[in-house]
Design a protein around this motif. Structure first.
Motif, PDB file in Angstrom:
ATOM      1  N   VAL A  21       0.860  -1.187   0.000  1.00  0.00           N
ATOM      2  CA  VAL A  21       0.000   0.000   0.000  1.00  0.00           C
ATOM      3  C   VAL A  21       0.900   1.243   0.000  1.00  0.00           C
ATOM      4  N   PHE A  22       1.398   1.560  -1.191  1.00  0.00           N
ATOM      5  CA  PHE A  22       2.304   2.687  -1.362  1.00  0.00           C
ATOM      6  C   PHE A  22       1.593   3.804  -2.125  1.00  0.00           C
ATOM      7  N   ASN A  23       2.173   4.989  -2.111  1.00  0.00           N
ATOM      8  CA  ASN A  23       1.575   6.124  -2.816  1.00  0.00           C
ATOM      9  C   ASN A  23       1.332   5.812  -4.290  1.00  0.00           C
ATOM     10  N   LEU A  24       2.238   5.086  -4.917  1.00  0.00           N
ATOM     11  CA  LEU A  24       2.044   4.680  -6.309  1.00  0.00           C
ATOM     12  C   LEU A  24       0.707   3.968  -6.465  1.00  0.00           C
ATOM     13  N   HIS A  25       0.488   2.938  -5.653  1.00  0.00           N
ATOM     14  CA  HIS A  25      -0.722   2.120  -5.774  1.00  0.00           C
ATOM     15  C   HIS A  25      -1.968   2.882  -5.351  1.00  0.00           C
ATOM     16  N   LYS A  26      -1.816   3.734  -4.335  1.00  0.00           N
ATOM     17  CA  LYS A  26      -2.967   4.531  -3.889  1.00  0.00           C
ATOM     18  C   LYS A  26      -3.354   5.574  -4.939  1.00  0.00           C
ATOM     19  N   THR A  27      -2.442   5.951  -5.800  1.00  0.00           N
ATOM     20  CA  THR A  27      -2.764   6.856  -6.902  1.00  0.00           C
ATOM     21  C   THR A  27      -3.366   6.071  -8.068  1.00  0.00           C
ATOM     22  N   LEU A  28      -2.757   4.947  -8.408  1.00  0.00           N
ATOM     23  CA  LEU A  28      -3.276   4.130  -9.505  1.00  0.00           C
ATOM     24  C   LEU A  28      -4.658   3.551  -9.181  1.00  0.00           C
ATOM     25  N   ALA A  29      -5.016   3.501  -7.907  1.00  0.00           N
ATOM     26  CA  ALA A  29      -6.316   2.951  -7.488  1.00  0.00           C
ATOM     27  C   ALA A  29      -7.492   3.790  -7.978  1.00  0.00           C
ATOM     28  N   TYR A  30      -7.254   5.002  -8.455  1.00  0.00           N
ATOM     29  CA  TYR A  30      -8.337   5.782  -9.064  1.00  0.00           C
ATOM     30  C   TYR A  30      -8.865   5.080 -10.313  1.00  0.00           C
ATOM     31  N   SER A  31      -8.036   4.265 -10.928  1.00  0.00           N
ATOM     32  CA  SER A  31      -8.447   3.433 -12.060  1.00  0.00           C
ATOM     33  C   SER A  31      -8.380   1.977 -11.593  1.00  0.00           C
ATOM     34  N   GLU A  32      -9.364   1.598 -10.818  1.00  0.00           N
ATOM     35  CA  GLU A  32      -9.348   0.323 -10.106  1.00  0.00           C
ATOM     36  C   GLU A  32      -9.180  -0.881 -11.031  1.00  0.00           C
ATOM     37  N   LYS A  33      -9.920  -0.920 -12.121  1.00  0.00           N
ATOM     38  CA  LYS A  33      -9.816  -2.077 -13.027  1.00  0.00           C
ATOM     39  C   LYS A  33      -8.430  -2.173 -13.659  1.00  0.00           C
TER      40      LYS A  33
END
Length: 189
Positions: free
Chosen positions: A30-42
């Motif tokens: 759970v890093f900033n990279l992933h928390k940012t990419l999570a806006y495009s969940e699919k």
């Protein structure tokens, strides 16, 4: 929260705002990279298995992978990529001399022939979007065909992520170092 480029283009999601499925998929990542990419969940759901494979399960040694990743981060001037992988590299035995050699490039006397060929391949792909005949000639004696394919996947994957990190201005994680030019013992290439 700031990044190397000033204010984040997209502020990473708060961990509490991540869907349960995304939290489960990310696990400890759970890093900033992933928390940012999570806006495009699919897209994140489809990308993560590939990313984990390229990072952890390809046929290159950990040292060879980190040489390639760090050189990509250096070439793309991606403080986030460099910072995250400087820590990984140090955990597997990289020294200050190794890290400085990443910045200097393939001509550093720190490298073995095979390591210098990795740096050359990264530089070719960064500057030309292909690998030169000269670099192929230096790579082939040291790596299997499968390793060579894995290397190109790795370099391409981390180039894409470095661009995304820079474009979205993803903030560094807490206690993660920035680019080497902030450290006096590194030589700027």
């Amino acid at each position: 929260m700031t990044s190397h480029h000033g204010k984040p283009g997209l502020e990473p999601m708060a961990e509490a705002d991540l869907s349960p499925e995304i939290r489960e998929m990310l696990g400890q990542w759970v890093f900033n990279l992933h928390k940012t990419l999570a806006y495009s969940e699919k897209s994140l759901e489809r990308w993560m298995p590939f990313a984990k494979h390229i990072l952890q399960d390809n046929t290159l040694s950990v040292r060879d992978r980190e040489i390639a990743i760090l050189r990509v981060g250096w070439n793309c001037r991606s403080p986030y990529e460099w910072g995250m992988h400087e820590g990984v590299a140090r955990s597997v035995g990289f020294t200050d001399k190794d890290l400085e050699a990443i910045c200097v490039g393939k001509d550093s006397d720190n490298w073995t022939e095979s390591e210098a060929s990795i740096i050359a391949a990264v530089d070719d792909l960064h500057s030309q979007s292909t690998i030169s005949d000269e670099s192929w000639a230096k790579l082939k004696p040291h790596f299997s065909k499968q390793q060579l394919v894995d290397m190109v996947y790795l370099i391409g994957q981390f180039h894409m992520i470095s661009i995304m990190l820079n474009a979205m201005r993803t903030p560094l994680e807490d206690n993660v170092a920035s680019m080497p030019q902030d450290k006096p013992h590194f030589t700027r290439a």
